[in-house]
Motif scaffolding. Sequence first.
Motif, PDB file in Angstrom:
ATOM      1  N   GLY A  13       0.821  -1.447  -0.037  1.00  0.00           N
ATOM      2  CA  GLY A  13      -0.135   0.029  -0.044  1.00  0.00           C
ATOM      3  C   GLY A  13       0.760   1.248   0.083  1.00  0.00           C
ATOM      4  O   GLY A  13       0.488   2.093  -0.878  1.00  0.00           O
ATOM      5  N   LEU A  14       2.024   1.084   0.719  1.00  0.00           N
ATOM      6  CA  LEU A  14       2.763   2.379   0.803  1.00  0.00           C
ATOM      7  C   LEU A  14       3.378   2.637  -0.340  1.00  0.00           C
ATOM      8  O   LEU A  14       3.516   3.660  -0.983  1.00  0.00           O
ATOM      9  CB  LEU A  14       3.731   2.114   2.131  1.00  0.00           C
ATOM     10  CG  LEU A  14       4.846   3.457   2.487  1.00  0.00           C
ATOM     11  CD1 LEU A  14       3.636   4.550   2.555  1.00  0.00           C
ATOM     12  CD2 LEU A  14       5.633   2.945   3.338  1.00  0.00           C
ATOM     13  N   ALA A  15       3.751   1.579  -0.980  1.00  0.00           N
ATOM     14  CA  ALA A  15       4.562   1.600  -2.460  1.00  0.00           C
ATOM     15  C   ALA A  15       3.606   2.442  -3.561  1.00  0.00           C
ATOM     16  O   ALA A  15       4.070   3.277  -4.196  1.00  0.00           O
ATOM     17  CB  ALA A  15       5.094   0.285  -3.118  1.00  0.00           C
ATOM     18  N   LEU A  16       2.120   1.865  -3.598  1.00  0.00           N
ATOM     19  CA  LEU A  16       1.129   2.599  -4.529  1.00  0.00           C
ATOM     20  C   LEU A  16       1.047   3.957  -3.948  1.00  0.00           C
ATOM     21  O   LEU A  16       0.860   4.743  -5.117  1.00  0.00           O
ATOM     22  CB  LEU A  16       0.119   1.579  -4.200  1.00  0.00           C
ATOM     23  CG  LEU A  16       0.137   0.294  -4.735  1.00  0.00           C
ATOM     24  CD1 LEU A  16      -1.449  -0.506  -4.557  1.00  0.00           C
ATOM     25  CD2 LEU A  16       0.110   0.462  -6.329  1.00  0.00           C
ATOM     26  N   VAL A  17       1.146   4.343  -2.786  1.00  0.00           N
ATOM     27  CA  VAL A  17       1.044   5.802  -2.601  1.00  0.00           C
ATOM     28  C   VAL A  17       2.137   6.389  -3.087  1.00  0.00           C
ATOM     29  O   VAL A  17       1.926   7.532  -3.670  1.00  0.00           O
ATOM     30  CB  VAL A  17       0.855   6.002  -0.947  1.00  0.00           C
ATOM     31  CG1 VAL A  17       1.200   7.425  -0.500  1.00  0.00           C
ATOM     32  CG2 VAL A  17      -0.273   5.254  -0.284  1.00  0.00           C
ATOM     33  N   GLU A  19       3.997   5.551  -5.606  1.00  0.00           N
ATOM     34  CA  GLU A  19       3.846   5.368  -6.926  1.00  0.00           C
ATOM     35  C   GLU A  19       2.931   6.616  -7.611  1.00  0.00           C
ATOM     36  O   GLU A  19       3.104   7.244  -8.751  1.00  0.00           O
ATOM     37  CB  GLU A  19       3.809   4.181  -7.399  1.00  0.00           C
ATOM     38  CG  GLU A  19       4.707   3.125  -7.309  1.00  0.00           C
ATOM     39  CD  GLU A  19       5.746   3.468  -8.380  1.00  0.00           C
ATOM     40  OE1 GLU A  19       5.554   3.522  -9.444  1.00  0.00           O
ATOM     41  OE2 GLU A  19       6.973   2.955  -8.076  1.00  0.00           O
ATOM     42  N   GLY A  20       1.955   6.686  -6.742  1.00  0.00           N
ATOM     43  CA  GLY A  20       1.014   7.721  -7.266  1.00  0.00           C
ATOM     44  C   GLY A  20       1.263   9.067  -6.872  1.00  0.00           C
ATOM     45  O   GLY A  20       0.602   9.990  -7.852  1.00  0.00           O
ATOM     46  N   ILE A  21       2.087   9.661  -5.997  1.00  0.00           N
ATOM     47  CA  ILE A  21       2.315  10.954  -6.101  1.00  0.00           C
ATOM     48  C   ILE A  21       2.628  11.753  -7.132  1.00  0.00           C
ATOM     49  O   ILE A  21       2.241  12.854  -7.371  1.00  0.00           O
ATOM     50  CB  ILE A  21       3.125  11.063  -4.737  1.00  0.00           C
ATOM     51  CG1 ILE A  21       2.605  10.498  -3.208  1.00  0.00           C
ATOM     52  CG2 ILE A  21       3.915  12.545  -4.463  1.00  0.00           C
ATOM     53  CD1 ILE A  21       3.487  10.476  -2.122  1.00  0.00           C
ATOM     54  N   PRO A  22       3.685  11.194  -7.838  1.00  0.00           N
ATOM     55  CA  PRO A  22       3.885  12.140  -9.054  1.00  0.00           C
ATOM     56  C   PRO A  22       2.879  12.365 -10.134  1.00  0.00           C
ATOM     57  O   PRO A  22       2.881  13.311 -10.700  1.00  0.00           O
ATOM     58  CB  PRO A  22       5.195  11.215  -9.508  1.00  0.00           C
ATOM     59  CG  PRO A  22       5.622  10.356  -8.795  1.00  0.00           C
ATOM     60  CD  PRO A  22       4.264   9.999  -7.815  1.00  0.00           C
ATOM     61  N   TYR A  23       1.999  11.106 -10.200  1.00  0.00           N
ATOM     62  CA  TYR A  23       0.949  11.208 -11.364  1.00  0.00           C
ATOM     63  C   TYR A  23      -0.113  12.187 -10.939  1.00  0.00           C
ATOM     64  O   TYR A  23      -0.874  12.967 -11.352  1.00  0.00           O
ATOM     65  CB  TYR A  23       0.411  10.048 -11.337  1.00  0.00           C
ATOM     66  CG  TYR A  23       1.270   8.988 -12.066  1.00  0.00           C
ATOM     67  CD1 TYR A  23       1.313   9.087 -13.614  1.00  0.00           C
ATOM     68  CD2 TYR A  23       1.928   7.973 -11.441  1.00  0.00           C
ATOM     69  CE1 TYR A  23       2.024   8.105 -14.137  1.00  0.00           C
ATOM     70  CE2 TYR A  23       2.650   7.368 -12.129  1.00  0.00           C
ATOM     71  CZ  TYR A  23       2.719   7.093 -13.600  1.00  0.00           C
ATOM     72  OH  TYR A  23       3.618   6.276 -13.917  1.00  0.00           O
ATOM     73  N   PHE A  24      -0.350  12.377  -9.412  1.00  0.00           N
ATOM     74  CA  PHE A  24      -1.233  13.390  -8.929  1.00  0.00           C
ATOM     75  C   PHE A  24      -0.447  14.943  -9.022  1.00  0.00           C
ATOM     76  O   PHE A  24      -1.373  15.739  -9.177  1.00  0.00           O
ATOM     77  CB  PHE A  24      -1.376  12.753  -7.492  1.00  0.00           C
ATOM     78  CG  PHE A  24      -2.559  14.043  -6.754  1.00  0.00           C
ATOM     79  CD1 PHE A  24      -3.970  13.850  -7.018  1.00  0.00           C
ATOM     80  CD2 PHE A  24      -2.147  14.790  -5.878  1.00  0.00           C
ATOM     81  CE1 PHE A  24      -4.810  14.632  -6.309  1.00  0.00           C
ATOM     82  CE2 PHE A  24      -2.763  15.628  -5.202  1.00  0.00           C
ATOM     83  CZ  PHE A  24      -4.312  15.684  -5.475  1.00  0.00           C
TER      84      PHE A  24
END
Length: 68
Positions: A13-17, A19-24
Motif C-alpha cells: 500500500g505504501l509503495a502504491l501511495v 507511486e501515485g504521488i508524481p501522477y497526482f
Amino acid sequence: MNIDWSLLIAAVGLALVFEGIPYFLFAERMPGLLARLAIQPPKFLRFVGLVAIILGLLIISFGRSLSL
C-alpha cells in the motif's frame, strides 16, 4: 519462515501511495516524462532501476535500524 502479512500489505500500500504521488502532483508533465523514458536505451533503464533498488534497500535498512 513466518510471513507478517499485515506488514507486507502495508508495504505494498505504501509503495502504491509513493507511486501515485508524481501522477497526482505532476499530471500534466507525466506523459512527456514517460515518452522520454520510453525512448531511453535498456541499459539506462536498468541503471535507473538498480539505483531505485539500492535506495529502497538503504531506506529499509535505515528504517529497521531506527526500530531496534
